[in-house]
Write a protein that holds these residues in place. Sequence first.
Motif, PDB file in Angstrom:
ATOM      1  N   GLU A 362       0.838  -1.215   0.000  1.00  0.00           N
ATOM      2  CA  GLU A 362       0.000   0.000   0.000  1.00  0.00           C
ATOM      3  C   GLU A 362       0.860   1.248   0.000  1.00  0.00           C
ATOM      4  N   LEU A 363       1.903   1.200   0.839  1.00  0.00           N
ATOM      5  CA  LEU A 363       2.802   2.355   0.869  1.00  0.00           C
ATOM      6  C   LEU A 363       3.483   2.546  -0.479  1.00  0.00           C
ATOM      7  N   LEU A 364       3.815   1.417  -1.104  1.00  0.00           N
ATOM      8  CA  LEU A 364       4.454   1.524  -2.415  1.00  0.00           C
ATOM      9  C   LEU A 364       3.498   2.092  -3.461  1.00  0.00           C
ATOM     10  N   LYS A 365       2.195   1.713  -3.358  1.00  0.00           N
ATOM     11  CA  LYS A 365       1.221   2.266  -4.307  1.00  0.00           C
ATOM     12  C   LYS A 365       1.082   3.784  -4.142  1.00  0.00           C
ATOM     13  N   GLU A 366       1.033   4.245  -2.877  1.00  0.00           N
ATOM     14  CA  GLU A 366       0.959   5.694  -2.646  1.00  0.00           C
ATOM     15  C   GLU A 366       2.204   6.379  -3.176  1.00  0.00           C
ATOM     16  N   ALA A 367       3.325   5.770  -2.923  1.00  0.00           N
ATOM     17  CA  ALA A 367       4.569   6.349  -3.431  1.00  0.00           C
ATOM     18  C   ALA A 367       4.578   6.339  -4.951  1.00  0.00           C
ATOM     19  N   GLN A 368       3.927   5.311  -5.557  1.00  0.00           N
ATOM     20  CA  GLN A 368       3.874   5.249  -7.014  1.00  0.00           C
ATOM     21  C   GLN A 368       3.036   6.393  -7.591  1.00  0.00           C
ATOM     22  N   ARG A 369       1.906   6.693  -6.895  1.00  0.00           N
ATOM     23  CA  ARG A 369       1.088   7.835  -7.369  1.00  0.00           C
ATOM     24  C   ARG A 369       1.871   9.136  -7.308  1.00  0.00           C
ATOM     25  N   GLN A 370       2.555   9.351  -6.223  1.00  0.00           N
ATOM     26  CA  GLN A 370       3.380  10.555  -6.129  1.00  0.00           C
ATOM     27  C   GLN A 370       4.459  10.542  -7.213  1.00  0.00           C
ATOM     28  N   ALA A 371       4.996   9.355  -7.458  1.00  0.00           N
ATOM     29  CA  ALA A 371       6.044   9.271  -8.472  1.00  0.00           C
ATOM     30  C   ALA A 371       5.488   9.536  -9.859  1.00  0.00           C
ATOM     31  N   GLU A 372       4.208   9.149 -10.121  1.00  0.00           N
ATOM     32  CA  GLU A 372       3.611   9.409 -11.435  1.00  0.00           C
ATOM     33  C   GLU A 372       3.460  10.912 -11.685  1.00  0.00           C
ATOM     34  N   ILE A 373       3.050  11.638 -10.622  1.00  0.00           N
ATOM     35  CA  ILE A 373       2.942  13.114 -10.775  1.00  0.00           C
ATOM     36  C   ILE A 373       4.301  13.703 -11.091  1.00  0.00           C
ATOM     37  N   LEU A 374       5.272  13.287 -10.319  1.00  0.00           N
ATOM     38  CA  LEU A 374       6.619  13.795 -10.576  1.00  0.00           C
ATOM     39  C   LEU A 374       7.111  13.357 -11.946  1.00  0.00           C
TER      40      LEU A 374
END
Length: 624
Positions: A362-374
């Motif tokens: 789950e933490l990785l998915k949240e980090a992935q969303r932030q990474a997609e914006i970046l």
Amino acid sequence: MDLRAELLKSIWYAFTALDVEKSGKVSKSQLKVLSHNLYTVLCIPHDPVALEEHFRDDDDGPVSSQGYMPYLNKYILDKVEEGAFVKENFDELCWTLTAKKNYKPDRNGNSLVSHQDAFKLWCLFNFLSEDKYPLVMVPDEVEYLLKKICTAMNVELNSCELDDFLSQEPQGQGGLTVWQFLDMVNSGRFLRGIEQEAISMAVEEVYQEVIEDVLKQGYLWKKGQLRRNWSERWFMLKPSVLSYYMSEERKEKKGSIALDKHCCVEVLPDKDGKRCMFCVKTLSRTYEMSASDTRQRQEWTLAIQTAIRLQAEGKKSLHKDLKQKRREQREQREQRKAAKEEETQRLKQLQEEKERKLQELELLKEAQRQAEILLQEEEQRRRQQHEEMQRTLEIQLREAEQARASMQAEMVLKEAEAERQRKRILELEDMQGRLQEALQQEVKARQDEEAVRCAQARLLAEEEEKLKELMKLKEEQEEYIIKTQREKQVLKQEMENKNKCLEEAQKQLEEVRVNRQRVDQDVMAAQRKLRQASTNVKHWNVQMNRLMHPIGPGDKRTNVSGGVFAGYQPLLSRRDSSLKLKQRVEDKDSDPTRENSKENVSNGGNSSVLPSPDADTMATEPTN
């Protein structure tokens, strides 16, 4: 379980009974009394000063079990001999010491087991307990012992009630102590409605089976060896012997049958009015017995076969073997249980690990969303950079096209050069292959040449040996020819001499022919001489023919005697000596050839044969 371990269990109860303060130590005076009693029941010579000498450095204080063990092992247990004492007396001593302190039966006399039965249960407990101190009996062995007692009384044990009791009863070291076990039996919880006498008989039966190793006992009919009559006897079977008594009190022993691996038991047909018969065969005798029914016969034969099997396997006790097998089964169950618990623990850890990884996911998915914006922002910046880079690359591409055109022209030249080099390499490889083939052919030719040379050398050696043999044969032939030629010359000379003798004989015959008319007696004598001369001449011709052949080494000439030429023997001997002298002279001269020698021999033979007809004529003329 060996004898030392069995004795130590009973001694442990006696030692703990003397430890009144439960400090783990006993006074030396009490240990003296205990040791003296042990000496007595174990039939060991007393050693009253051994204890004082063993603990002379600590005269005042009490002795712990660890301090008493060296003395116990050295002066008591090491001297014990199996079969030299009565084990029951030893157990009674230890039971007496420990029962006074620990065994507390019902004061109102409502206990189900008597004091003697409690002693036997205590012995059974010691036998089935674990080899760990303090001594306890695991629930499986408790259930096994209670089932044995209930089976002896033809009663079924309630296993569920036993499991409930064991779950409620506090257990130390994973089992019941002997006092907890005795209290459980005396409570009557598992033996309701059963008389004390029946319980006592059942305990006695189990005690004899387990402790005394009695596999089976009962009445059987036995056939005598001398009187051949049938007698009823009380038989008791142990792993090593089958004993029989007058009655079940076992006061008068009538005999015993020693069992070993060579014995066997067989079922016999009914005879002599007896049924359910069987026999026990040993190396020295066959014992015939009869049971009360078929079931008893089967039980006896199976029990005797079990005893024989134990002897063949080198085991002394059936229940010791069964106890060891049950212990191994428990250990295997515990191992399987431990493995199962370990597997459960491992699965639990895997489940926790899985939940932790889900949280991390789950933490990785949240980090992935932030990474997609970046990443989108980074993509825009990269696009701008890409456009600038594309323009720069177009410029560089045109320059590269020009460079590529020049490089292509250079590559064409290099490819042509490379093609020439490849052709040259192929030619060199072809030439190398031909050279290798020629080299192989040359090597093969040299090998063939070497083989031919070896063969030629071998043939030359053989030819040289054959040449030597031929030269040797030639020399022997030449020597033989010379020898033959010399002999022929001698024979020729002898023939000439004999011809002269024959001419003289003819002259004498002429004189006899003139004078025969004068004296008839002289004629008759002349005729006899002529006939004798004719015989001698024939014999001489035979001798001449024999002399024509070469005389080998060691051959002897036969001397001619008698006949007409008897008067010429001195002359012939002188002539032979002259012939030998002439032969020596001829040997010094040149050797003639083989053809001339043969011709001379043939001429000599003819000359010796010619006078024969004249002799025959002279022999036949007077008759005309």
